[in-house]
Design a protein around this motif. Sequence first.
Motif, short mmCIF file in Angstrom:
data_model
loop_
_atom_site.label_atom_id
_atom_site.label_comp_id
_atom_site.label_asym_id
_atom_site.label_seq_id
_atom_site.Cartn_x
_atom_site.Cartn_y
_atom_site.Cartn_z
N LEU A 1 -2.29 0.05 -6.47
CA LEU A 1 -1.39 -0.15 -5.34
C LEU A 1 -1.97 0.45 -4.07
O LEU A 1 -1.87 -0.15 -2.98
CB LEU A 1 -0.03 0.48 -5.65
N LEU B 1 -2.66 -1.44 -0.56
CA LEU B 1 -2.06 -1.04 0.71
C LEU B 1 -3.12 -0.73 1.76
O LEU B 1 -2.95 -1.05 2.94
CB LEU B 1 -1.17 0.20 0.49
N LEU C 1 -4.36 -4.02 2.96
CA LEU C 1 -3.35 -4.62 3.83
C LEU C 1 -3.36 -3.98 5.21
O LEU C 1 -3.24 -4.66 6.24
CB LEU C 1 -1.97 -4.49 3.19
N SER C 2 -3.51 -2.66 5.24
CA SER C 2 -3.54 -1.95 6.53
C SER C 2 -4.72 -2.39 7.38
O SER C 2 -4.59 -2.58 8.60
CB SER C 2 -3.60 -0.44 6.29
N SER D 1 1.57 -0.27 9.52
CA SER D 1 0.25 -0.38 8.88
C SER D 1 -0.54 0.91 9.00
O SER D 1 -1.17 1.36 8.03
CB SER D 1 -0.55 -1.54 9.48
N ALA E 1 1.11 3.54 6.73
CA ALA E 1 0.77 3.28 5.33
C ALA E 1 -0.66 3.72 5.02
O ALA E 1 -0.93 4.29 3.94
CB ALA E 1 0.94 1.80 5.01
N CYS F 1 -1.71 6.56 2.20
CA CYS F 1 -2.71 6.30 1.15
C CYS F 1 -3.83 7.32 1.21
O CYS F 1 -4.28 7.83 0.17
CB CYS F 1 -3.26 4.88 1.30
#
Length: 373
Positions: free
Chosen positions: A313, A317, A320-321, A331, A334, A338
Amino acid sequence: MDEVEGVINGTYDYTKLQGDTGPLVYPAGFVYIFSAFYFLTDHGSNIRLAQYIFAVLYIITLILIFRIYVLTKKVPPYVFFFMCCASYRVHSIFLLRLFNDPVAMVILFISINLFLQDWWNWGCFFYSLAVSVKMNILLLAPGLLYLLLCRFGLLLTIPKLCICGLLQVVLALPFLLENPIGYLHRSFDFGRQFLFEWTVNWRFLPEYVFHHRAFHLALLTAHLIALVLFCLYRWHRSGHSILSLLKNPKQKKSASQRLSANQIIFVLFSSNFLGVMFSRSLHYQFYVWYFHSLPYLLWGTNTAFLPGLAKILILGLIELSWNTFPSTVFSSSALHLCHGAILLNLWYGTPPDEDTSTSSSANSARVTRKKKD
């Protein structure tokens, strides 16, 4: 191409070299390598050929990083799928944008593979060559210095550092003779201001805070503190004082032993990650600075802090950021969450060598018990 064209035409004053995207701000190695691309691609007009060249660099990068993971034996094979197929942003950086970041990273991975072979002189040579392409490679310098001291002691580390320094001087000599201050200021400008519109990691901050000097100093302080803590408590696990690194190798009981692959990679990758985490700004091409090291940062330490699904995950993420353009408050937040999870995983997880030694001791104990039986 605009920036290196000035050098090809005979201009060696760095303060006069620039292109449509701004002034030349990379060290001399960049000039030589991209000058070669300039001639190979008909003065930069043959973009398709340039993409083929970078495709080859991409394959070489994957081969080098796969070899690192084969030697460390820490990352499960299914994770390699994400590394090869699941990153649109990395594919774009290599094959569409043609940045110098991939060039610097492929040379860095060559140097790391040489370190793993215990060829430290050649490894330092290629490490310095990577620095000459882009100075983000200096983020690994604290970790490399620690490894050199751990392997060779203070006196024998000095020649290795001389290799790094001498190569920088040789490559930069034409520019140093023309305007040394201009070259050093442009190519190694640690105080360069970044544009807020391109930041990936600090979008949730007000722009005035992003540009404030106090914020930059706070990040630098946090980075230095993190490096010191990792050096004292995560990298150095011999049970001896940190000052023992300065001793002559002949005075160390383990002097003749090569550093393990996991010790080398854990130190280098964590050193680089700390630099990325506390960076004043991350632009989209900077993703390749640490993308290929993320699996090791997540799976390299033995810990129950992050289960396997959570690690996958986190990879998703982060991807995606980096694929959100322009970046948003969510973003960038996140991304920091992470990064924080990875930092905790590195801090609380059992370092690779300790895990290996524990397993070896347990195996030896079992063998001893069987013999007694």
